[in-house]
Design a protein around this motif. Structure first.
Motif, PDB file in Angstrom:
ATOM      1  N   SER A   7       0.831  -1.202   0.000  1.00  0.00           N
ATOM      2  CA  SER A   7       0.000   0.000   0.000  1.00  0.00           C
ATOM      3  C   SER A   7       0.871   1.260   0.000  1.00  0.00           C
ATOM      4  CB  SER A   7      -0.888   0.007   1.243  1.00  0.00           C
ATOM      5  OG  SER A   7      -0.075   0.189   2.393  1.00  0.00           O
ATOM      6  N   GLU A   8       0.219   2.380  -0.046  1.00  0.00           N
ATOM      7  CA  GLU A   8       0.938   3.644   0.067  1.00  0.00           C
ATOM      8  C   GLU A   8       1.707   3.654   1.388  1.00  0.00           C
ATOM      9  OE1 GLU A   8       0.076   8.429   0.445  1.00  0.00           O
ATOM     10  OE2 GLU A   8      -1.606   7.046   0.271  1.00  0.00           O
ATOM     11  N   VAL A  28       7.288   4.458   9.871  1.00  0.00           N
ATOM     12  CA  VAL A  28       6.974   4.066   8.495  1.00  0.00           C
ATOM     13  C   VAL A  28       5.845   3.049   8.569  1.00  0.00           C
ATOM     14  CG1 VAL A  28       7.855   3.056   6.371  1.00  0.00           C
ATOM     15  CG2 VAL A  28       9.376   4.442   7.805  1.00  0.00           C
ATOM     16  N   ARG A  29       4.690   3.392   7.972  1.00  0.00           N
ATOM     17  CA  ARG A  29       3.525   2.513   8.009  1.00  0.00           C
ATOM     18  C   ARG A  29       3.138   2.091   6.595  1.00  0.00           C
ATOM     19  NH1 ARG A  29       1.485   6.794  11.265  1.00  0.00           N
ATOM     20  NH2 ARG A  29       1.969   6.366  13.437  1.00  0.00           N
ATOM     21  N   PHE A  30       2.846   0.808   6.449  1.00  0.00           N
ATOM     22  CA  PHE A  30       2.363   0.286   5.171  1.00  0.00           C
ATOM     23  C   PHE A  30       1.720  -1.070   5.415  1.00  0.00           C
ATOM     24  CE2 PHE A  30       6.648  -1.249   5.654  1.00  0.00           C
ATOM     25  CZ  PHE A  30       6.620  -2.555   5.185  1.00  0.00           C
ATOM     26  N   VAL A 148      12.889   9.674   2.450  1.00  0.00           N
ATOM     27  CA  VAL A 148      12.100   8.748   1.648  1.00  0.00           C
ATOM     28  C   VAL A 148      12.248   7.343   2.231  1.00  0.00           C
ATOM     29  CG1 VAL A 148      11.819   7.761  -0.667  1.00  0.00           C
ATOM     30  CG2 VAL A 148      12.487  10.141  -0.419  1.00  0.00           C
ATOM     31  N   ALA A 149      11.190   6.541   2.170  1.00  0.00           N
ATOM     32  CA  ALA A 149      11.240   5.159   2.636  1.00  0.00           C
ATOM     33  C   ALA A 149      11.007   4.210   1.461  1.00  0.00           C
ATOM     34  CB  ALA A 149      10.190   4.914   3.701  1.00  0.00           C
ATOM     35  N   GLY A 169       7.939   2.463  -2.885  1.00  0.00           N
ATOM     36  CA  GLY A 169       8.623   3.594  -2.270  1.00  0.00           C
ATOM     37  C   GLY A 169       7.620   4.650  -1.852  1.00  0.00           C
ATOM     38  N   SER A 170       8.025   5.462  -0.897  1.00  0.00           N
ATOM     39  CA  SER A 170       7.129   6.504  -0.395  1.00  0.00           C
ATOM     40  C   SER A 170       7.394   7.818  -1.114  1.00  0.00           C
ATOM     41  CB  SER A 170       7.354   6.713   1.106  1.00  0.00           C
ATOM     42  OG  SER A 170       8.596   7.361   1.315  1.00  0.00           O
ATOM     43  N   GLY A 171       6.522   8.756  -0.865  1.00  0.00           N
ATOM     44  CA  GLY A 171       6.771  10.122  -1.312  1.00  0.00           C
ATOM     45  C   GLY A 171       7.751  10.771  -0.342  1.00  0.00           C
ATOM     46  N   GLU A 172       8.139  12.003  -0.642  1.00  0.00           N
ATOM     47  CA  GLU A 172       9.104  12.706   0.205  1.00  0.00           C
ATOM     48  C   GLU A 172       8.439  13.250   1.464  1.00  0.00           C
ATOM     49  OE1 GLU A 172      10.718  15.670  -2.401  1.00  0.00           O
ATOM     50  OE2 GLU A 172      12.264  14.292  -3.141  1.00  0.00           O
ATOM     51  N   PHE A 173       9.198  13.222   2.541  1.00  0.00           N
ATOM     52  CA  PHE A 173       8.782  13.715   3.838  1.00  0.00           C
ATOM     53  C   PHE A 173       9.865  14.674   4.293  1.00  0.00           C
ATOM     54  CE2 PHE A 173       8.745  13.214   8.520  1.00  0.00           C
ATOM     55  CZ  PHE A 173       7.424  13.572   8.771  1.00  0.00           C
TER      56      PHE A 173
END
Length: 178
Positions: A7-8, A28-30, A148-149, A169-173
């Motif tokens: 997931s996102e 980090v959650r997914f 990023v994760a 991969g995640s978006g930028e934080f």
């Protein structure tokens, strides 16, 4: 069977700004969604137990990086697994009052066992992730930093699911270090 996916990926921090002498905490959650999650159900547990396919191992990892072209790893990379053991019991403490249930699943997360009473609770224990990264703000240096994760997971073939792997991969934080 539908395709599995991650997931996102959601990155969360307790605060957006840190002093250089503080520790930065990022969660980090997914979750793994789709075919694998859907196939891990009570009907398939019973069939797998009958075929002596009583162990499911999910290898997964999470990496947190910062920087643009030359990425720098932040915190300690997670590279571990979760294991589900399918077992038979008539334990009265585990009896579901709605029906006679004898096949159960124990999920081990970081070597800590969990037995849940419903299918969805078992799926949540096995396929939902919340990893905490802690590192020194001084490692990033002063200024604004984009974090990023990346997450991956893989599993072997079983009676109810083909082998596979997923990655996302995640978006930028953004984190600011004063």
């Amino acid at each position: 069977m539908t395709e599995s996916r991650i997931s996102e990926i959601i990155l969360a921090s307790s605060k957006p700004k840190y002093a250089s002498d503080e520790n930065v905490e990022v969660n980090v959650r997914f979750a793994i969604e789709g075919g694998l999650r859907d196939a891990f159900n009570e009907k398939n547990w019973t069939r797998a137990y009958g075929a002596n396919d009583v162990s499911f191992k999910l290898k997964y990892g999470v990496k947190l990086t910062s920087g643009g072209f030359r990425k720098k790893e932040m915190g300690r990379t997670v590279d571990t697994y979760r294991k589900a053991s399918i077992f038979w019991t008539r334990n009265p403490k585990l009896v579901n009052p709605m029906k006679e249930k004898k096949i159960w699943v124990q999920v081990a997360k970081n070597f800590e066992p969990f037995i849940r009473l419903s299918e969805e609770d078992v799926r949540q224990e096995l396929f939902d992730f919340d990893e905490k990264f802690v590192f020194k703000a001084a490692d990033l240096g002063g200024g604004r930093h984009k974090v990023v994760a990346e997450a991956f997971a893989s599993w072997q073939k079983h009676d109810y699911v083909e082998s596979g792997s997923v990655k996302n991969g995640s978006g930028e934080f953004e984190i600011t270090i004063n």
